[in-house]
Design an enzyme around this catalytic site. Structure first.
Site, PDB file in Angstrom:
ATOM      1  N   TYR A 152     -30.187  36.794  -4.951  1.00 13.42           N
ATOM      2  CA  TYR A 152     -30.416  37.590  -6.167  1.00 13.42           C
ATOM      3  C   TYR A 152     -29.103  38.215  -6.651  1.00 13.42           C
ATOM      4  CZ  TYR A 152     -32.602  41.318  -9.031  1.00 13.42           C
ATOM      5  OH  TYR A 152     -32.981  42.173 -10.047  1.00 13.42           O
ATOM      6  N   LYS A 156     -27.238  37.553 -10.243  1.00 14.09           N
ATOM      7  CA  LYS A 156     -26.967  38.639 -11.191  1.00 14.09           C
ATOM      8  C   LYS A 156     -25.453  38.832 -11.386  1.00 14.09           C
ATOM      9  CE  LYS A 156     -31.241  39.989 -12.167  1.00 14.09           C
ATOM     10  NZ  LYS A 156     -31.797  39.814 -13.520  1.00 14.09           N
TER      11      LYS A 156
HETATM   12  P1  NAD Z   1     -41.345  42.866 -13.701  1.00 11.49           P
HETATM   13  O1  NAD Z   1     -41.777  42.001 -12.580  1.00 11.49           O
HETATM   14  O2  NAD Z   1     -42.086  44.091 -14.026  1.00 11.49           O
HETATM   15  O3  NAD Z   1     -41.238  41.986 -15.040  1.00 11.49           O
HETATM   16  C1  NAD Z   1     -40.620  40.728 -15.038  1.00 11.49           C
HETATM   17  C2  NAD Z   1     -41.261  39.882 -16.107  1.00 11.49           C
HETATM   18  O4  NAD Z   1     -40.600  38.608 -16.114  1.00 11.49           O
HETATM   19  C3  NAD Z   1     -42.741  39.609 -15.848  1.00 11.49           C
HETATM   20  O5  NAD Z   1     -43.495  39.912 -17.001  1.00 11.49           O
HETATM   21  C4  NAD Z   1     -42.806  38.137 -15.505  1.00 11.49           C
HETATM   22  O6  NAD Z   1     -44.014  37.492 -15.934  1.00 11.49           O
HETATM   23  C5  NAD Z   1     -41.590  37.610 -16.263  1.00 11.49           C
HETATM   24  N1  NAD Z   1     -41.100  36.341 -15.734  1.00 11.49           N
HETATM   25  C6  NAD Z   1     -40.937  35.986 -14.441  1.00 11.49           C
HETATM   26  N2  NAD Z   1     -40.490  34.720 -14.364  1.00 11.49           N
HETATM   27  C7  NAD Z   1     -40.351  34.279 -15.633  1.00 11.49           C
HETATM   28  C8  NAD Z   1     -39.919  33.061 -16.213  1.00 11.49           C
HETATM   29  N3  NAD Z   1     -39.568  32.014 -15.461  1.00 11.49           N
HETATM   30  N4  NAD Z   1     -39.871  32.960 -17.557  1.00 11.49           N
HETATM   31  C9  NAD Z   1     -40.257  34.004 -18.332  1.00 11.49           C
HETATM   32  N5  NAD Z   1     -40.708  35.161 -17.861  1.00 11.49           N
HETATM   33  C10 NAD Z   1     -40.736  35.316 -16.514  1.00 11.49           C
HETATM   34  O7  NAD Z   1     -39.818  43.188 -13.383  1.00 11.49           O
HETATM   35  P2  NAD Z   1     -38.803  44.258 -13.991  1.00 11.49           P
HETATM   36  O8  NAD Z   1     -38.514  45.212 -12.918  1.00 11.49           O
HETATM   37  O9  NAD Z   1     -39.242  44.725 -15.316  1.00 11.49           O
HETATM   38  O10 NAD Z   1     -37.524  43.312 -14.144  1.00 11.49           O
HETATM   39  C11 NAD Z   1     -36.961  42.980 -15.406  1.00 11.49           C
HETATM   40  C12 NAD Z   1     -35.517  42.583 -15.199  1.00 11.49           C
HETATM   41  O11 NAD Z   1     -34.791  43.694 -14.661  1.00 11.49           O
HETATM   42  C13 NAD Z   1     -35.327  41.439 -14.211  1.00 11.49           C
HETATM   43  O12 NAD Z   1     -34.303  40.579 -14.681  1.00 11.49           O
HETATM   44  C14 NAD Z   1     -34.888  42.133 -12.946  1.00 11.49           C
HETATM   45  O13 NAD Z   1     -34.127  41.293 -12.115  1.00 11.49           O
HETATM   46  C15 NAD Z   1     -34.094  43.276 -13.520  1.00 11.49           C
HETATM   47  N6  NAD Z   1     -33.942  44.396 -12.606  1.00 11.49           N
HETATM   48  C16 NAD Z   1     -35.014  45.136 -12.194  1.00 11.49           C
HETATM   49  C17 NAD Z   1     -34.809  46.207 -11.329  1.00 11.49           C
HETATM   50  C18 NAD Z   1     -35.931  47.083 -10.839  1.00 11.49           C
HETATM   51  O14 NAD Z   1     -35.667  47.948  -9.994  1.00 11.49           O
HETATM   52  N7  NAD Z   1     -37.142  46.933 -11.319  1.00 11.49           N
HETATM   53  C19 NAD Z   1     -33.524  46.505 -10.882  1.00 11.49           C
HETATM   54  C20 NAD Z   1     -32.466  45.732 -11.329  1.00 11.49           C
HETATM   55  C21 NAD Z   1     -32.677  44.681 -12.196  1.00 11.49           C
END
Ligand code: NAD
Length: 250
Positions: A152, A156
């Site tokens: 991951y 990123k």
């Molecule tokens: P989440 O799981 O709540 O939402 C992710 C969304 O992406 C979901 O709706 C899912 O259906 C969709 N998804 C997954 N695979 C997909 C694909 N192949 N094509 C299209 N849609 C797809 O997660 P989140 O926490 O809202 O994460 C959003 C972004 O933020 C991600 O890129 C994640 O890596 C990043 N992020 C999150 C955190 C955290 O702590 N939550 C921290 C750092 C980065």
């Protein structure tokens, strides 16, 4: 009358993508709410239209080229253009290096790095046609290094590096490219963490609380609206990116 800006947000059915879509709609964007989970995208659209905004739900799997082309095409034909691409869809699955199977590594790269870059490629003619446009890529604080997160973090980190290169390449076209790098944000992605890991992460956040999706969405809105800021990565992590606190203030 000026045309309303059009934003395409991936992963907008839940979490940070949903909050970003809502915040952009609140700032007068027409939003293509895309997600692999179309029902979740529909729910976000419902919330936007209930609040008086304008949005359409589009099924999009960022790892699939046909799906990417169809989503961009629908966004342009139904909303009248494309001014802002927010690459938010992401998946977190990881393992320590001894247990890191090639298939896991590949799937992390497909969703978190190759998909977003390929979507920029597909959207580029429309972003160029917009005159001034923006790309915001949702990376992660993990690119600085997180124990047990090689796949991951690598994906990123790749997104951060690629965004800086793209910012140089696309600046003459009036297109900015930036990243937001969230720390620990309360979403479905982090809800399954074992309690002992969660406690350790929270203890390392100087601001002393997890982030909310809206905290990140405000940074997305900033990059979407600032035409003189490009190639940057903004950490939204409650200070965790500074380093682990080792002593409390007296
Ligand atoms: P989440 O799981 O709540 O939402 C992710 C969304 O992406 C979901 O709706 C899912 O259906 C969709 N998804 C997954 N695979 C997909 C694909 N192949 N094509 C299209 N849609 C797809 O997660 P989140 O926490 O809202 O994460 C959003 C972004 O933020 C991600 O890129 C994640 O890596 C990043 N992020 C999150 C955190 C955290 O702590 N939550 C921290 C750092 C980065």
């Amino acid at each position: 009358m000026t045309r309303q800006r059009v934003a395409l947000v991936t992963g907008a059915g839940n979490g940070i993508g949903r909050a970003s879509a809502l915040a952009l709609a609140d700032r007068s964007h027409r939003v293509a709410v895309t997600d692999i989970d179309e029902a979740a995208a529909q729910r976000t659209v419902h919330a936007i239209t209930e609040a008086g905004g304008s949005a359409v739900a589009i099924a999009l799997d960022v790892t699939d080229d046909t799906s990417r082309r169809a989503a961009v095409s629908r966004c342009v034909s139904e909303l009248g253009g494309l001014d802002l691409l927010v690459n938010c869809a992401g998946v977190l699955r990881d393992a320590r290096i001894e247990k890191l199977e090639d298939s896991l590594f590949e799937s992390m790269l497909e969703v978190n790095l190759i998909g977003p870059l390929a979507l920029i490629h597909t959207a580029l003619p429309h972003l160029r046609a917009a005159g001034t446009a923006s790309v915001v890529n949702v990376a992660s604080r993990a690119w600085l290094g997180t124990f047990g997160s090689t796949a991951y973090s690598g994906a990123k980190g790749g997104l951060v590096g690629a965004s800086r290169s793209l910012a140089l390449e696309l600046a003459p076209d009036g297109i900015t490219v930036n990243c937001v790098a969230p720390g620990f944000i309360e979403t479905d992605m982090t809800s399954t963490l074992p309690p002992r890991i969660r406690e350790r992460i929270l203890a390392a956040i100087p601001i002393g609380r997890p982030g909310h999706p809206a905290d990140v969405a405000e940074a997305v809105v900033f990059f979407a609206s600032n035409g003189y800021c490009t190639g940057q990565t903004l950490l939204i992590c409650g200070g965790r990116g500074i380093g682990r606190p080792i002593a409390e203030a007296s």
